[in-house]
Scaffold this motif. Structure first.
Motif, PDB file in Angstrom:
ATOM      1  N   LEU A  53       0.832  -1.205   0.000  1.00  0.00           N
ATOM      2  CA  LEU A  53       0.000   0.000   0.000  1.00  0.00           C
ATOM      3  C   LEU A  53       0.864   1.252   0.000  1.00  0.00           C
ATOM      4  O   LEU A  53       1.889   1.309   0.685  1.00  0.00           O
ATOM      5  CB  LEU A  53      -0.887   0.038   1.253  1.00  0.00           C
ATOM      6  CG  LEU A  53      -1.778  -1.166   1.541  1.00  0.00           C
ATOM      7  CD1 LEU A  53      -2.485  -0.975   2.883  1.00  0.00           C
ATOM      8  CD2 LEU A  53      -2.803  -1.360   0.429  1.00  0.00           C
ATOM      9  N   SER A 148      -3.705   4.588  -1.413  1.00  0.00           N
ATOM     10  CA  SER A 148      -4.397   3.793  -0.397  1.00  0.00           C
ATOM     11  C   SER A 148      -3.815   4.172   0.968  1.00  0.00           C
ATOM     12  O   SER A 148      -2.715   3.740   1.323  1.00  0.00           O
ATOM     13  CB  SER A 148      -4.210   2.298  -0.661  1.00  0.00           C
ATOM     14  OG  SER A 148      -4.822   1.929  -1.875  1.00  0.00           O
ATOM     15  N   ILE A 164      -8.616   1.259   5.271  1.00  0.00           N
ATOM     16  CA  ILE A 164      -7.916   1.895   4.150  1.00  0.00           C
ATOM     17  C   ILE A 164      -8.857   2.860   3.451  1.00  0.00           C
ATOM     18  O   ILE A 164      -9.994   2.511   3.138  1.00  0.00           O
ATOM     19  CB  ILE A 164      -7.436   0.847   3.123  1.00  0.00           C
ATOM     20  CG1 ILE A 164      -6.718  -0.314   3.805  1.00  0.00           C
ATOM     21  CG2 ILE A 164      -6.566   1.504   2.056  1.00  0.00           C
ATOM     22  CD1 ILE A 164      -5.472   0.077   4.523  1.00  0.00           C
TER      23      ILE A 164
END
Length: 532
Positions: A53, A148, A164
């Motif tokens: 991420l 994200s 998220i």
């Protein structure tokens, strides 16, 4: 040539967002910088599926970290990105120290032949990230998700639930383990109510990356109290694309916003280069020296690596290099745990080994800061006296500190080591990172570290200087064809016929003997995987 600073990566909808329950993954890495991408690549190449991420849609802006050390390059070699880094980077081994305009002495960080990689390369961080990202995007075991942002962390005994936020949705996902590689302001660390503690030094430095054609050699030049910047220090490095990094010490009272203005930076650069010098700015920044670290790098199912776990002053190139070595240490341990081949407590040794390395880096960084920026008149008198002596006396040069440059930590007291039962000399003791050397593989020139791979490997010096490689499987399968040790390898490993070394997957020595003994090797592997 790819403009890595201009690349943008689209956020996309993925299957997790269409599920009615939180998706579960073995590993989620937060932060797609050099450390996060290195860790993701290492795990993926060992068969572990990773979600990576990042809260942004681009790579590093500005050159930032530029010095990548020999050990870090060897890690990149193992991951398949070393050649691209070295081909683009500016290789260097030599540095010079100046005081008040006089050349004090020259040092060489790698003054022997028989090494595949130089002591350092200089390479803008956006290139390093770009090459890593190219490899990540080709790896099917990595699901990289841009834009994200982690806004919630629930660290449970059997896993971690992350919340998220992305342009598509706000979602939850769970992971067996979460690795926070999300920088010095780590959102994961903040979400867990944790902090880094340490020392902020009362000094500021200006980074000016300038593009120019200059006659300076590809060396590290450091000035104490130069005539063009009196009572302060200056550092000069060459980067690719005719970009030069110049660091100017400013002092604590300097206004960072004023100092960053190009019209205020230009006179400083011209004082160094000359009034007629032509150049343009690529990147300007002001930073404050700080040395910080978390008390513990492991908190249950969440582990911290890189700047999220520890922060050092830039001089000495210990930031990105130590972060990449964090990833190198963690990946093999996490892969073994996830495969059920080692107990969860093996991950505790990631924390203890890398906390030791962080303390070593912080100590060296703090000492460099104290020498570069004396905090009292007595300290300044001492520093100036050392510099005066260093011009004629080699003993004083060991005291000069313009930034002790990054070297891998030797993990002397690691519980994963098997202590020597035989007598050896040299530096290749248990806990040390393996040193490269030339070999012949099937009659063709090769490098030793490239023969080790990413598993436990036992290497024995046989007759006619043949190196016998055995994997850590019970069968002890010999592999890699015929490999002949060079004189450099034999000297560096203090080897004679029968000498045996056991290497960890991160290419650290974990045991050595004068004769191969299968029972001893198996016991050492059990100890190194916490299966004893």
């Amino acid at each position: 040539m790819t403009d890595y600073q201009a690349r943008r990566f689209n956020s996309r909808r993925h299957a997790d967002q269409d599920s009615t329950v939180a998706a579960c993954h073995p590993v989620v890495i937060v932060g797609a910088g050099p450390v996060g991408m290195t860790l993701a690549l290492d795990l993926a190449q060992q068969g572990v599926r990773v979600v990576l991420l990042d809260d942004d849609d681009k790579l590093s802006v500005g050159s930032r970290a530029i010095c990548f050390a020999k050990r870090t390059l060897e890690i990149f070699d193992r991951l398949g990105v070393g050649d691209a880094m070295v081909a683009k980077g500016v290789s260097w081994n030599v540095g010079k120290v100046f005081s008040k305009g006089d050349h004090v002495y020259t040092f060489n960080l790698l003054n022997e032949d028989g090494h595949r990689r130089p002591a350092f390369i200089n390479l803008q961080q956006y290139y390093a990230e770009g090459y890593l990202c190219d490899a990540v995007l080709q790896q099917p075991n990595i699901d990289i998700r841009w834009k994200s942002k982690v806004i919630g962390v629930d660290n449970q005994s059997d896993g971690v639930e992350l919340t998220i936020e992305s342009p598509e949705a706000t979602e939850s996902l769970t992971a067996d383990y979460v690795i926070a590689c999300d920088g010095s302001r780590s959102p994961v660390r903040s979400a867990l109510g944790l902090e880094s503690k340490g020392q902020v030094f009362r000094d500021r430095f200006l980074i000016a990356d300038v593009k120019m054609t200059a006659p300076f050699p590809t060396e590290r030049w450091f000035w104490f109290d130069p005539p063009f910047h009196p009572n302060q220090s200056v550092l000069l490095h060459k980067q690719p694309d005719n970009v030069w990094r110049i660091d100017f010490q400013l002092g604590w009272d300097a206004d960072p916003e004023e100092e960053k203005k190009p019209e205020n930076v230009r006179p400083r650069v011209q004082a160094l280069l000359g009034a007629d010098a032509e150049f343009e700015f690529e990147w300007i920044s002001v930073y404050t020296f700080a040395c910080m670290r978390m008390e513990k790098f492991r908190h249950g199912r969440v582990l911290f690596a890189g700047d999220s776990a520890h922060l050092v002053s830039p001089f000495g190139a210990r930031g990105a290099n130590s972060g990449v070595q964090d990833a190198d240490n963690l990946a093999w341990k996490l892969a073994l745990v996830l495969r059920g081949e080692a107990p969860d407590r093996l991950l505790d040794t990631y924390a203890s080994e890398r906390e030791f390395a962080a303390d070593e880096n912080i100590l060296n960084s703090t000492r460099a800061t104290d020498f570069i920026t004396p905090k009292s008149e007595v300290s300044k008198v001492f520093r100036d006296a050392v510099l005066a002596l260093a011009k004629e006396h080699p003993f004083a040069r060991r005291v000069v500190n313009s930034g002790r440059l990054s070297v891998p930590a030797t993990l002397h007291e690691s519980p994963l080591n098997t202590r020597d039962s035989d007598e050896f000399s040299g530096t290749m003791e248990p806990g040390s990172a393996a040193i490269d050397a030339p070999t012949l593989k099937d009659g063709v020139a090769a490098w030793f570290l490239a023969c080790l791979g990413s598993e436990f490997v036992c290497v024995t010096l046989g007759g006619s200087n043949e190196l016998l490689f055995a994997s850590a499987t019970p069968a002890g399968e010999v592999r890699n064809g015929q490999i002949i040790a060079s004189a450099e390898w034999i000297a560096r490993y203090d080897a004679r016929p029968g000498t045996t070394y056991l290497f960890r997957p991160d290419q650290h020595v974990c045991a050595r003997w004068r004769q191969y003994n299968q029972t001893a090797v198996r016991a050492a592997i059990a100890r190194a995987t916490c299966n004893d």
